[in-house]
Each structure stands twice: as structure tokens, then as C-alpha cells.
Design a protein around this motif. Structure first.
Motif, PDB file in Angstrom:
ATOM      1  N   ALA A   1       0.809  -1.223   0.000  1.00 62.55           N
ATOM      2  CA  ALA A   1       0.000   0.000   0.000  1.00 62.55           C
ATOM      3  C   ALA A   1       0.837   1.265   0.000  1.00 62.55           C
ATOM      4  O   ALA A   1       0.489   2.245  -0.658  1.00 62.55           O
ATOM      5  CB  ALA A   1      -0.949   0.004   1.201  1.00 62.55           C
TER       6      ALA A   1
ATOM      7  N   SER B   1      -3.660  -9.313   0.118  1.00 59.75           N
ATOM      8  CA  SER B   1      -2.984  -8.326   0.967  1.00 59.75           C
ATOM      9  C   SER B   1      -3.629  -8.247   2.337  1.00 59.75           C
ATOM     10  O   SER B   1      -4.847  -8.389   2.479  1.00 59.75           O
ATOM     11  CB  SER B   1      -3.039  -6.942   0.327  1.00 59.75           C
ATOM     12  OG  SER B   1      -2.204  -6.888  -0.788  1.00 59.75           O
TER      13      SER B   1
ATOM     14  N   GLY C   1      -3.951  -1.866   0.912  1.00 54.08           N
ATOM     15  CA  GLY C   1      -3.605  -1.561  -0.468  1.00 54.08           C
ATOM     16  C   GLY C   1      -4.803  -1.425  -1.382  1.00 54.08           C
ATOM     17  O   GLY C   1      -4.901  -0.479  -2.165  1.00 54.08           O
TER      18      GLY C   1
END
Length: 80
Positions: free
Chosen positions: A20, A47, A51
Motif C-alpha cells: 500500500a 494483501s 492496499g
């Protein structure tokens, strides 16, 4: 004879996992480009950071991009 392709004819695929903090800079760099790919696809490889949210909350969309999620039964950048 080699035939050259225009950047605007291409789609760029960017797999990511927990990256991110890099998106603000990356998207800023894409905005600075005079010529851009037709489409940018970000593929989320499960993730655990924010992000996907960072990407989806980008308000200055001078170019088109999409965020896709890798299915639960797939993992890794090669799968993405």
C-alpha cells in the motif's frame, strides 16, 4: 521489419501483496506520463494491508485502472 506497438495499445498487470505504501508514488508516476497504457490492472494477492482501499479511494483518476482480487484458492505473483 519490426512493428512497434503504441503504449496505448497495452494493458499493464501489476500483482501486489502488502504494498500500500508504494501506490501513492506509483500512481503519481503514471499521472506524470505523457503516454499511458490503455488499462492498468492491479491484482490483489491476499494483501493484509489497506492496499486495495488505497487504490479504490484514489480521487484523481486521470487514467483508467481496475483492482481485481486473486481467488482464495490461488496465491503468489505468478498466479496473479
Amino acid at each position: 521489419m519490426v512493428q512497434l506497438m503504441e503504449l496505448s495499445d497495452l494493458t499493464v498487470i501489476i500483482p501486489f501483496r502488502n504494498e500500500a505504501e508504494k501506490f501513492t508514488f506509483l500512481l503519481g508516476d503514471f499521472q506524470k506520463c505523457v503516454s499511458r497504457p490503455h488499462m492498468i490492472l492491479f491484482v490483489n494477492d491476499h494483501s493484509e494491508d489497506k492496499g486495495e482501499i488505497v487504490l479504490k479511494n484514489q480521487t484523481n483518476k486521470e487514467f483508467e485502472f481496475s483492482v481485481l482480487n486473486l481467488p482464495e484458492d490461488k496465491a503468489g505473483k505468478k498466479e496473479a
